[in-house]
Design an enzyme around this catalytic site. Structure first.
Site, PDB file in Angstrom:
ATOM      1  CB  CYS A  75       0.160  65.905  13.376  1.00 51.94           C
ATOM      2  SG  CYS A  75      -0.322  64.049  12.724  1.00 51.94           S
ATOM      3  CB  CYS A 101      -0.012  81.617  10.127  1.00 49.00           C
ATOM      4  SG  CYS A 101       1.299  80.657   8.865  1.00 49.00           S
TER       5      CYS A 101
END
Length: 387
Positions: free
Chosen positions: A194, A344
């Site tokens: 998530c 990232c």
């Protein structure tokens, strides 16, 4: 003498008591029950709130995390004043104010193969509110080995799932378990968490409430639990499906020829340890302090951010945005004559980008920022938003 209720409790649970199928016997079963909730986040928040409100006698809470600002979008158990506090402590305080007649037992620890059987053995039902595959398999296997019911839910973006595993059927048999639905975990990185893929805030509220409903049904014997069925909901289209689940004859826990008699290393089972070793071996890295030194010294280097544009808007290191799913379109803009640092959110996607660029385009000057922007925010620039 059976379980009794105070006048205050009878008033509190009066809306349960007037349901003919539920009545005082259903409430008594709730008060006598012991439920362990694994995870107090998006799913665990509504689960805990409704099980507490319903009057489950003893509720265990397992969570090793602390409340973060990004949790508040969906984890309605917590408030801004709880940020930085262990979730189990914040949860207990909130839940005790909701229902002082419930006994709470907290475990500020990660559920592992070393402690799962010892923790779970004292409970009747386990409600799995976790968000990763190793823990889901761990919870399932422990429940099967200990003969406990496992009420499961999962969420991702707009889709949620709910089922009841290892349920004691009226004929004495056991219903399907998680390994009958998913015999093998997906390849590492195929299904984002998530945190990486996102989740609409209201979805865990819906699915966690459905989980609480199934827990209450199992305890009280009211209704037909979701054993042998998987409920699937797409919150975006508001389409729902209920799929039938069968039992897998090759299930290593309770199939025709069981081979697994104890808990295993679930990180290894899900391929995560191998992946981490491979990434460490295959990709060159720099740490956040090294990137900071490059910035401060004015060195000539290139910084590339392979996250999505919306993530860049939340927080960035002023790198060049080249999203992973389109990284090959940017090959001509990536330098070959100086150090190139790729990052990232956590270091997983950037490592993937580097491997692709090295194997397909022959780059040998790419370095992964270990831990990604999360590590940089934690150790170098505290003003950066964590998400």
């Amino acid at each position: 003498m059976g379980t009794t209720f105070s006048k205050e409790e009878l008033e509190r649970y009066s809306r349960h008591l007037i349901i003919p199928e539920f009545n005082i016997e259903g409430q008594r079963r709730l008060k006598e029950s012991r439920v362990l909730v694994v995870g107090s986040g998006g799913l665990g928040s509504p689960l805990l709130l409704y099980l507490t409100a319903a009057g489950v006698g003893t509720i265990g809470i397992v969570d090793f995390d602390v409340v973060d600002e990004s949790n508040l979008q969906r984890q309605v158990l917590f408030g801004k004043e709880d940020v930085g506090i262990p979730k189990v402590d914040a949860a207990r305080k909130r839940l005790q104010s909701l229902n002082p007649h419930v006994n709470f037992i907290t475990y500020n620890t990660q559920l592992t193969s070393a402690n799962a059987l010892e923790i779970i053995k004292d409970y009747d039902i386990v409600a799995d509110g976790t968000d990763n595959f190793p823990t889901r398999y761990l919870v399932n296997d422990a429940c099967v080995l200990l003969d406990k019911v496992n009420v499961y839910a999962s969420i991702y973006r707009f889709e949620g799932q709910v089922s009841v595993f290892n349920y004691h059927l009226p004929n004495g048999e056991k219903g399907p378990n998680y390994r009958d639905l998913f015999p093998e975990p997906p390849p590492p990185g195929l299904v984002p968490s998530c945190a990486e893929g996102g989740v609409i805030g209201v979805l865990p509220g819906i699915m966690g409430s459905l989980q609480a409903n199934e827990v209450i049904k199992v305890i009280t014997g009211v209704g037909d639990p979701l054993s042998g069925r998987l409920f699937v909901m797409d919150a975006a289209s508001f389409e729902t499906r209920t799929l039938k689940l069968g039992k897998d004859k090759t299930n290593p826990l309770n199939g025709e020829n069981p081979t697994q008699k104890e808990l295993i290393d679930y990180e290894q089972f899900c391929g995560l340890k191998t992946t981490q070793r491979e990434e460490a071996q295959d990709v060159k890295e720099v740490v956040s302090a090294q990137l900071r030194s490059l910035k401060d010294s004015g060195s000539d280097y290139q910084l590339i951010d392979v996250r999505e544009p919306y993530e860049y808007e939340i927080a960035n290191l002023k790198g060049e945005l080249m999203p992973l799913n389109a990284i090959e379109d940017f090959v001509g803009r990536i330098a070959r004559d100086k150090q190139v640092i790729v990052h990232c959110r956590s270091g997983v996607r950037s490592a993937r980008a580097i491997r692709l660029l090295e194997e397909k385009y022959g780059f040998d000057n790419l370095y992964n920022l270990k831990g990604g922007i999360l590590d940089y925010a934690e150790n170098i620039d505290h003003s950066l938003a964590k998400y």
